[in-house]
Write an enzyme that holds these catalytic residues in place. Structure first.
Site, mmCIF file in Angstrom:
data_model
loop_
_atom_site.group_PDB
_atom_site.id
_atom_site.type_symbol
_atom_site.label_atom_id
_atom_site.label_comp_id
_atom_site.label_asym_id
_atom_site.label_seq_id
_atom_site.Cartn_x
_atom_site.Cartn_y
_atom_site.Cartn_z
ATOM 1 N N ASP A 35 36.665 42.028 39.700
ATOM 2 C CA ASP A 35 36.964 41.847 38.287
ATOM 3 C C ASP A 35 35.978 42.661 37.458
ATOM 4 O O ASP A 35 35.198 43.460 37.999
ATOM 5 C CB ASP A 35 36.974 40.362 37.912
ATOM 6 N N CYS A 92 33.313 39.263 42.405
ATOM 7 C CA CYS A 92 33.416 38.862 40.999
ATOM 8 C C CYS A 92 32.008 38.459 40.566
ATOM 9 O O CYS A 92 31.038 38.860 41.191
ATOM 10 C CB CYS A 92 34.445 37.747 40.797
ATOM 11 N N GLY A 93 31.879 37.668 39.529
ATOM 12 C CA GLY A 93 30.554 37.269 39.065
ATOM 13 C C GLY A 93 29.776 36.500 40.112
ATOM 14 O O GLY A 93 28.618 36.811 40.406
ATOM 15 N N THR A 94 30.415 35.489 40.708
ATOM 16 C CA THR A 94 29.741 34.665 41.723
ATOM 17 C C THR A 94 30.353 34.806 43.111
ATOM 18 O O THR A 94 29.728 34.422 44.095
ATOM 19 C CB THR A 94 29.805 33.170 41.353
ATOM 20 N N VAL A 96 32.825 33.047 43.991
ATOM 21 C CA VAL A 96 33.458 31.754 44.260
ATOM 22 C C VAL A 96 34.927 31.755 43.839
ATOM 23 O O VAL A 96 35.817 31.490 44.655
ATOM 24 C CB VAL A 96 32.680 30.605 43.569
ATOM 25 N N HIS A 125 32.670 32.708 64.162
ATOM 26 C CA HIS A 125 33.180 31.348 64.366
ATOM 27 C C HIS A 125 34.498 31.073 63.666
ATOM 28 O O HIS A 125 35.295 30.264 64.155
ATOM 29 C CB HIS A 125 32.157 30.321 63.884
ATOM 30 N N ARG A 136 26.705 38.937 40.095
ATOM 31 C CA ARG A 136 25.695 38.298 39.253
ATOM 32 C C ARG A 136 24.737 37.435 40.067
ATOM 33 O O ARG A 136 23.806 36.853 39.514
ATOM 34 C CB ARG A 136 26.375 37.436 38.190
ATOM 35 N N HIS A 160 35.844 28.192 69.198
ATOM 36 C CA HIS A 160 36.014 28.610 67.807
ATOM 37 C C HIS A 160 37.480 28.970 67.528
ATOM 38 O O HIS A 160 37.990 28.722 66.441
ATOM 39 C CB HIS A 160 35.088 29.776 67.473
#
Length: 179
Positions: A35, A92-94, A96, A125, A136, A160
């Site tokens: 982004d 992106c920024g984080t 997440v 795994h 960021r 796994h």
């Protein structure tokens, strides 16, 4: 999966078609998306991967004008599940939000990482197929270390593999309304 050959020897034509041979090396295709918060980091990671011999497909924005990361997450996720890219990287920024959005696409196992160890283990795994991180949150050198750890790791299978199958079964039950 489109296959050719006898039952005992099947070739995934789509996957084979996504791998090219250049100068005796297999070239992996990496889809990359971002982004507005991560344009500079995306460009640096893209150049870094290309220097290492990867083919990088840009699905992200190239401007700092505000935009919506779920659009780019979906583009990369669909490229990975559709065979256009072997793996994906999202920024992106984080990391997440973009990873949450990517995980909504069937067949995607995206992980957000801020350090290399988790990136490595996510491949070994969990057989992750998309890596996300935040522009960021981490600097470019850490981002490069995370990318290297993730790309250098290989899925271990075994116990796994059984766990990844269980994760994919949850996804199938959700998609087919068995909840």
């Amino acid at each position: 999966m489109l296959t050719v050959g006898a039952d005992y020897y099947k070739i995934d034509v789509v996957k084979i078609a996504s791998i090219f041979f250049r100068k005796g090396h297999i070239i992996m295709k990496i889809g990359i998306g971002n982004d507005h918060a991560a344009v500079d980091m995306k460009n640096e990671i893209k150049a870094y991967l290309e220097e290492k011999g990867y083919e990088v497909i840009n699905f992200g924005t190239d401007t700092d004008a505000s935009c919506h990361y779920p659009e780019y997450a979906e583009k990369v996720a669909l490229a990975v599940t559709g065979g256009e890219a072997d793996l994906g990287i999202l920024i992106c920024g984080t990391g997440v939000g973009i990873s949450i959005a990517a995980n909504k696409v069937e067949g995607i196992r995206a992980v957000v990482c801020s350090e290399p160890y988790s990136a490595k283990l996510s491949r070994e795994h969990n057989n992750t197929n998309i890596l996300a991180f935040g522009a960021r949150v981490i600097g470019i050198e850490t981002a490069k270390m995370i990318v290297d750890a993730w790309l250098d790791a290989e899925f271990m299978g075994g116990k796994h593999g059984a766990r990844v199958d269980m994760i994919m079964d949850i996804e199938k039950r959700k998609i087919h309304g068995n909840y």
